[in-house]
Design an enzyme around this catalytic site. Structure first.
Site, PDB file in Angstrom:
ATOM      1  N   ARG A 204      -0.063  -4.836 -10.505  1.00  0.00           N
ATOM      2  CA  ARG A 204       1.236  -5.508 -10.648  1.00  0.00           C
ATOM      3  C   ARG A 204       2.115  -4.671 -11.569  1.00  0.00           C
ATOM      4  O   ARG A 204       1.734  -4.376 -12.694  1.00  0.00           O
ATOM      5  CB  ARG A 204       1.039  -6.895 -11.254  1.00  0.00           C
ATOM      6  CG  ARG A 204       2.370  -7.595 -11.554  1.00  0.00           C
ATOM      7  CD  ARG A 204       2.203  -8.791 -12.472  1.00  0.00           C
ATOM      8  NE  ARG A 204       1.328  -9.794 -11.917  1.00  0.00           N
ATOM      9  CZ  ARG A 204       0.675 -10.692 -12.668  1.00  0.00           C
ATOM     10  NH1 ARG A 204       0.789 -10.686 -13.983  1.00  0.00           N
ATOM     11  NH2 ARG A 204      -0.105 -11.570 -12.102  1.00  0.00           N
TER      12      ARG A 204
ATOM     13  N   ASP B 106      -3.321  -9.746 -17.060  1.00  0.00           N
ATOM     14  CA  ASP B 106      -1.982  -9.510 -17.598  1.00  0.00           C
ATOM     15  C   ASP B 106      -2.064  -8.372 -18.618  1.00  0.00           C
ATOM     16  O   ASP B 106      -3.126  -8.111 -19.174  1.00  0.00           O
ATOM     17  CB  ASP B 106      -1.464 -10.761 -18.319  1.00  0.00           C
ATOM     18  CG  ASP B 106      -0.936 -11.826 -17.356  1.00  0.00           C
ATOM     19  OD1 ASP B 106      -0.898 -11.578 -16.143  1.00  0.00           O
ATOM     20  OD2 ASP B 106      -0.569 -12.910 -17.838  1.00  0.00           O
TER      21      ASP B 106
HETATM   22  P1  FDA Z   1      15.437  -7.942 -15.961  1.00  0.00           P
HETATM   23  O1  FDA Z   1      14.973  -8.460 -17.263  1.00  0.00           O
HETATM   24  O2  FDA Z   1      16.374  -6.797 -15.952  1.00  0.00           O
HETATM   25  O3  FDA Z   1      16.045  -9.154 -15.165  1.00  0.00           O
HETATM   26  C1  FDA Z   1      16.747  -9.000 -13.930  1.00  0.00           C
HETATM   27  C2  FDA Z   1      17.463 -10.300 -13.624  1.00  0.00           C
HETATM   28  O4  FDA Z   1      16.482 -11.328 -13.380  1.00  0.00           O
HETATM   29  C3  FDA Z   1      18.279 -10.848 -14.794  1.00  0.00           C
HETATM   30  O5  FDA Z   1      19.576 -10.322 -14.793  1.00  0.00           O
HETATM   31  C4  FDA Z   1      18.257 -12.326 -14.522  1.00  0.00           C
HETATM   32  O6  FDA Z   1      19.165 -12.671 -13.491  1.00  0.00           O
HETATM   33  C5  FDA Z   1      16.867 -12.543 -13.986  1.00  0.00           C
HETATM   34  N1  FDA Z   1      15.909 -12.874 -15.064  1.00  0.00           N
HETATM   35  C6  FDA Z   1      14.971 -12.068 -15.595  1.00  0.00           C
HETATM   36  N2  FDA Z   1      14.251 -12.732 -16.546  1.00  0.00           N
HETATM   37  C7  FDA Z   1      14.774 -13.965 -16.604  1.00  0.00           C
HETATM   38  C8  FDA Z   1      14.479 -15.123 -17.355  1.00  0.00           C
HETATM   39  N3  FDA Z   1      13.506 -15.135 -18.276  1.00  0.00           N
HETATM   40  N4  FDA Z   1      15.217 -16.236 -17.152  1.00  0.00           N
HETATM   41  C9  FDA Z   1      16.208 -16.256 -16.240  1.00  0.00           C
HETATM   42  N5  FDA Z   1      16.530 -15.185 -15.477  1.00  0.00           N
HETATM   43  C10 FDA Z   1      15.836 -14.067 -15.650  1.00  0.00           C
HETATM   44  N6  FDA Z   1       5.287  -8.591 -18.773  1.00  0.00           N
HETATM   45  C11 FDA Z   1       4.298  -8.031 -19.486  1.00  0.00           C
HETATM   46  O7  FDA Z   1       4.548  -7.334 -20.468  1.00  0.00           O
HETATM   47  N7  FDA Z   1       2.974  -8.245 -19.124  1.00  0.00           N
HETATM   48  C12 FDA Z   1       2.640  -8.981 -18.028  1.00  0.00           C
HETATM   49  O8  FDA Z   1       1.453  -9.142 -17.731  1.00  0.00           O
HETATM   50  C13 FDA Z   1       3.700  -9.557 -17.245  1.00  0.00           C
HETATM   51  N8  FDA Z   1       3.420 -10.307 -16.134  1.00  0.00           N
HETATM   52  C14 FDA Z   1       4.455 -10.689 -15.318  1.00  0.00           C
HETATM   53  C15 FDA Z   1       4.190 -11.283 -14.085  1.00  0.00           C
HETATM   54  C16 FDA Z   1       5.228 -11.555 -13.205  1.00  0.00           C
HETATM   55  C17 FDA Z   1       4.924 -12.150 -11.874  1.00  0.00           C
HETATM   56  C18 FDA Z   1       6.585 -11.245 -13.574  1.00  0.00           C
HETATM   57  C19 FDA Z   1       7.712 -11.495 -12.624  1.00  0.00           C
HETATM   58  C20 FDA Z   1       6.850 -10.704 -14.799  1.00  0.00           C
HETATM   59  C21 FDA Z   1       5.812 -10.435 -15.690  1.00  0.00           C
HETATM   60  N9  FDA Z   1       6.075  -9.873 -16.937  1.00  0.00           N
HETATM   61  C22 FDA Z   1       5.027  -9.349 -17.658  1.00  0.00           C
HETATM   62  C23 FDA Z   1       7.451  -9.896 -17.506  1.00  0.00           C
HETATM   63  C24 FDA Z   1       8.209  -8.616 -17.269  1.00  0.00           C
HETATM   64  O9  FDA Z   1       7.691  -7.577 -18.066  1.00  0.00           O
HETATM   65  C25 FDA Z   1       9.702  -8.784 -17.598  1.00  0.00           C
HETATM   66  O10 FDA Z   1       9.853  -9.090 -18.956  1.00  0.00           O
HETATM   67  C26 FDA Z   1      10.408  -9.843 -16.792  1.00  0.00           C
HETATM   68  O11 FDA Z   1       9.979  -9.866 -15.471  1.00  0.00           O
HETATM   69  C27 FDA Z   1      11.923  -9.593 -16.786  1.00  0.00           C
HETATM   70  O12 FDA Z   1      12.181  -8.361 -16.220  1.00  0.00           O
HETATM   71  P2  FDA Z   1      12.814  -8.136 -14.751  1.00  0.00           P
HETATM   72  O13 FDA Z   1      12.030  -7.078 -14.082  1.00  0.00           O
HETATM   73  O14 FDA Z   1      12.897  -9.399 -14.026  1.00  0.00           O
HETATM   74  O15 FDA Z   1      14.231  -7.476 -15.038  1.00  0.00           O
END
Ligand code: FDA
Length: 310
Positions: free
Chosen positions: A186, A136
């Site tokens: 990732r 991560d």
């Molecule tokens: P965004 O935040 O724009 O969300 C898009 C939509 O997804 C939202 O409108 C909502 O509908 C839904 N959504 C997103 N987050 C949600 C939540 N918490 N609860 C409910 N709905 C939600 N970060 C990092 O800094 N280091 C890392 O190692 C990782 N590892 C990691 C692994 C995996 C498998 C994922 C999916 C994510 C991470 N992250 C991470 C977290 C990442 O940086 C980010 O903060 C979250 O994925 C939210 O961003 P989105 O890309 O989903 O977009």
């Protein structure tokens, strides 16, 4: 990031807020939405259930920012137990492991070497279990150390992966280097509070950077792990992968346990590989606060349950 996001991310690193939130009786039911359980057995049960429904899994034993070597070794041991359980249950084919190097001692004096020494046996045990480890990515001060450890691990275990965060200015260049080396990468937006000197803060800029990084990763020889719940970015990734004729075995989608499950099912039903990030363990506080910071509705839900119980 929502307006309250920075406040929650600061609270994620505060011990006094940690004590307050952890002690609130209703916290547990909200935490359960994002965390598979406190015990390994619960994480394995969740893994089996997800695998039966066609999902792959990456397991995260919760914990970060350890403050002494003994704690770092306890993190290592928790992952060694996990690897042993995956071997015993023959789950290595469906489940890999995600580790935070700050849980392995990266922030201690001499932490780079300590983290490497602690993570190496975990990577070896993962290989013996027929699976692998993804590192991560934490705040920007850790990126150089984490990528250097990735490089060292990949000399013997090339399937080891790492996370890159599109909000950092440096990440597009990191993607070029990593994919040219054939690495598993990732791509996420990024979940920490970062200064403007190193990271985009506007949502649009972060999303645009995500697309630029996606293009690099999907065009290169590495294995791309597209980790987002953002419907627009998921559509862009699908279109780019199709346009480049990328084999479905050369990329996958990843989402967090408890977040946008209908979308997880939809992608899996379309024949995509979908991996669910499953955290477990007692040290859920900082992870939980980052999930609250990502979406105002989560915070409202949490606040409502506090009010209705008090
Ligand atoms: P965004 O935040 O724009 O969300 C898009 C939509 O997804 C939202 O409108 C909502 O509908 C839904 N959504 C997103 N987050 C949600 C939540 N918490 N609860 C409910 N709905 C939600 N970060 C990092 O800094 N280091 C890392 O190692 C990782 N590892 C990691 C692994 C995996 C498998 C994922 C999916 C994510 C991470 N992250 C991470 C977290 C990442 O940086 C980010 O903060 C979250 O994925 C939210 O961003 P989105 O890309 O989903 O977009």
């Amino acid at each position: 990031m929502p307006v309250l996001g920075p406040v929650l991310l600061a609270a994620a690193r505060s011990d006094s807020v940690r004590r307050l939130v952890s002690a609130a009786p209703v916290t547990r039911q909200v935490v359960d939405r994002f965390v598979a359980g406190e015990r390994l057995g619960q994480a394995l049960a969740t893994t089996r259930a997800l695998a039966a429904r066609g999902f792959d899994v990456t397991l995260d034993h919760l914990g970060e920012d350890v403050t002494d070597r003994a704690q770092a070794m306890r993190s290592r041991d928790a992952y060694l137990s996990l690897a042993e359980a995956l071997t015993g249950e023959r789950l290595g084919v469906r489940a890999e492991m995600s580790v935070k190097l700050s849980a392995f001692g990266q922030a201690l004096p001499g932490g780079h070497d300590i983290a490497y020494r602690n993570v190496l046996p975990v990577v070896e045990a993962a290989a013996a279990a027929g699976t692998t480890v993804t590192l991560d990515m934490e705040d920007h001060t850790t990126v150089d150390s984490t990528l250097a450890i990735l490089g060292a691990l990949r000399e013997r275990f090339p399937q080891t992966g790492a996370v890159v965060q599109s909000y950092l200015y440096r990440t597009e260049a990191d993607c070029q280097v990593l994919t040219a080396a054939g690495a598993r990468v990732r791509l996420v937006k990024g979940a920490y509070r970062e200064p403007a000197a190193v990271a985009y803060s506007g949502r649009r800029e972060v999303d645009r950077a995500y697309v630029r990084c996606l293009k690099v990763l999907l065009a290169g020889p590495g294995y791309a792990m597209v980790a987002t719940h953002d419907p627009r970015l998921l559509a862009v990734a699908q279109a780019l992968a199709a346009r480049s004729g990328r084999d479905r075995d050369a990329y996958e989608f990843q989402m967090l346990f408890g977040v946008r499950e209908a979308e997880q099912r939809r992608l899996a039903e379309q024949g995509h590989r979908v991996r669910v990030y499953v955290p477990y363990g007692t040290d859920w506080y900082a992870y939980f606060m980052r999930r609250l910071a990502e979406r105002p509705a989560n915070l409202a839900f949490f606040a409502r349950s506090l009010l209705t119980r008090s």
